[in-house]
Scaffold this motif. Structure first.
Motif, mmCIF file in Angstrom:
data_model
loop_
_atom_site.group_PDB
_atom_site.id
_atom_site.type_symbol
_atom_site.label_atom_id
_atom_site.label_comp_id
_atom_site.label_asym_id
_atom_site.label_seq_id
_atom_site.Cartn_x
_atom_site.Cartn_y
_atom_site.Cartn_z
ATOM 1 N N VAL A 217 0.832 -1.208 0.000
ATOM 2 C CA VAL A 217 0.000 0.000 0.000
ATOM 3 C C VAL A 217 0.866 1.258 0.000
ATOM 4 C CG1 VAL A 217 -1.606 1.363 1.396
ATOM 5 C CG2 VAL A 217 -2.014 -1.072 1.049
ATOM 6 N N ASP A 218 1.944 1.250 0.805
ATOM 7 C CA ASP A 218 2.767 2.461 0.857
ATOM 8 C C ASP A 218 3.867 2.478 -0.205
ATOM 9 O OD1 ASP A 218 4.958 0.946 1.763
ATOM 10 O OD2 ASP A 218 4.591 1.401 3.870
ATOM 11 N N GLY A 219 3.881 1.452 -1.061
ATOM 12 C CA GLY A 219 4.811 1.447 -2.180
ATOM 13 C C GLY A 219 6.204 0.942 -1.865
ATOM 14 N N SER A 220 6.412 0.394 -0.653
ATOM 15 C CA SER A 220 7.751 -0.055 -0.268
ATOM 16 C C SER A 220 7.947 -1.558 -0.390
ATOM 17 C CB SER A 220 8.038 0.358 1.178
ATOM 18 O OG SER A 220 7.143 -0.305 2.076
ATOM 19 N N GLY A 221 6.903 -2.283 -0.789
ATOM 20 C CA GLY A 221 7.000 -3.739 -0.794
ATOM 21 C C GLY A 221 6.641 -4.369 -2.113
ATOM 22 N N SER A 222 6.325 -5.662 -2.054
ATOM 23 C CA SER A 222 6.017 -6.449 -3.242
ATOM 24 C C SER A 222 4.640 -6.093 -3.787
ATOM 25 C CB SER A 222 6.037 -7.954 -2.899
ATOM 26 O OG SER A 222 7.252 -8.322 -2.306
ATOM 27 N N VAL A 223 4.542 -6.017 -5.095
ATOM 28 C CA VAL A 223 3.253 -5.797 -5.764
ATOM 29 C C VAL A 223 3.113 -6.851 -6.863
ATOM 30 C CG1 VAL A 223 1.805 -4.197 -7.042
ATOM 31 C CG2 VAL A 223 3.381 -3.311 -5.306
ATOM 32 N N PRO A 224 2.165 -7.780 -6.772
ATOM 33 C CA PRO A 224 1.239 -7.926 -5.648
ATOM 34 C C PRO A 224 1.939 -8.538 -4.433
ATOM 35 C CG PRO A 224 0.940 -9.730 -7.169
ATOM 36 C CD PRO A 224 1.944 -8.810 -7.816
ATOM 37 N N PRO A 225 1.363 -8.362 -3.233
ATOM 38 C CA PRO A 225 1.988 -8.952 -2.040
ATOM 39 C C PRO A 225 1.946 -10.478 -2.072
ATOM 40 C CG PRO A 225 -0.177 -8.040 -1.529
ATOM 41 C CD PRO A 225 0.136 -7.610 -2.929
ATOM 42 N N VAL A 226 2.864 -11.081 -1.337
ATOM 43 C CA VAL A 226 2.922 -12.534 -1.210
ATOM 44 C C VAL A 226 1.875 -12.981 -0.189
ATOM 45 C CG1 VAL A 226 4.398 -14.482 -0.549
ATOM 46 C CG2 VAL A 226 5.379 -12.512 -1.758
ATOM 47 N N ALA A 227 1.209 -14.088 -0.466
ATOM 48 C CA ALA A 227 0.217 -14.625 0.478
ATOM 49 C C ALA A 227 0.875 -14.883 1.837
ATOM 50 C CB ALA A 227 -0.385 -15.910 -0.060
ATOM 51 N N LEU A 228 0.152 -14.611 2.913
ATOM 52 C CA LEU A 228 0.706 -14.741 4.257
ATOM 53 C C LEU A 228 1.244 -16.136 4.523
ATOM 54 C CD1 LEU A 228 1.260 -13.633 7.092
ATOM 55 C CD2 LEU A 228 -1.112 -14.176 7.689
#
Length: 230
Positions: free
Chosen positions: A91-102
């Motif tokens: 969301v804040d643009g600092s991580g993976s897009v798309p996020p990895v499943a928990l």
């Protein structure tokens, strides 16, 4: 870095691991045979052939030596990568897009953390004898596990963008902590708790052992996914 310097670092690391293993192994044997109050740190050092000063370079107390205690949480070095793979970072643009499943991120986190552990395959029998000889050690180990489980719950909530005390984090941390413990018990062999025979796995190389442990973790995490229909 030249080859000589690299070789020196490798030799020092091997000696460090050998000294650590010798101290834990002898501490467990002495505790199982005599109890914690039945021997001194000096006697332990004499058994291993190291100085008292060397002992305190590795452990603060005899209890720590029996438990093979490390001051650091094995998950902490990988926390930043775990957080970066989640929806809050996306969301804040600092991580993976798309996020990895928990569930996938937790599996990777546990594989990475377990790979850093000094795994006591050959002396599991003496480790468990020491635990039974000194119930206080079992309580301390349980307290440490609860503390780390709580830290993991907070990390999960942070990754998922939840309040730090959200019960979802506690539930997930409880589940995966038990999965991790079950996987470790499966890795060393359940009979290892009662048998003096460490089994053929004791002759594994570190790389072979960690590969096998990663496979066990992967299998057990997949079963947990099926439980929730994921």
């Amino acid at each position: 870095m030249n080859e000589s310097a690299t070789g020196d670092l490798g030799s020092r690391e091997r000696r460090r691991r050998e000294t650590y293993a010798a101290l834990t192994t002898h501490a467990r044997t002495l505790t199982a045979d005599r109890g914690l109050n039945g021997f001194t740190i000096e006697e332990l050092c004499e058994e291993v052939g190291v100085s008292r000063r060397t002992f305190f370079n590795y452990f603060a107390t005899k209890e720590d030596a029996v438990l093979g205690a490390k001051s650091a949480d094995p998950i902490e070095p990988f926390a930043a990568g775990f957080l970066a793979s989640g929806p809050a970072a996306a969301v804040d643009g600092s991580g993976s897009v798309p996020p990895v499943a928990l569930k996938d991120a937790l599996l990777e986190l546990f594989i990475e953390a377990f790979a850093t552990l000094d795994i006591p395959r050959a002396d599991v029998h003496d480790f468990m004898r020491a635990m039974h000889a000194e119930p206080a050690l079992m309580r301390r180990m349980a307290d440490s596990a609860r503390h780390r489980q709580r830290a993991l719950a907070e990390l999960i909530c942070q990754r998922e963008g939840l309040e730090a005390d959200d019960p979802y984090g506690e539930l997930v941390a409880l589940l995966v902590s038990h999965l991790g413990m079950a996987s470790f018990q499966q890795f060393i062999g359940h009979d290892g708790f009662c048998s003096a025979d460490p089994g053929p796995e004791a002759s594994e190389s570190d790389d072979e052992a960690r590969t096998r442990l990663a496979a066990i973790l992967t299998s057990n995490f997949s079963h947990a996914s099926r439980l929730f229909g994921a």
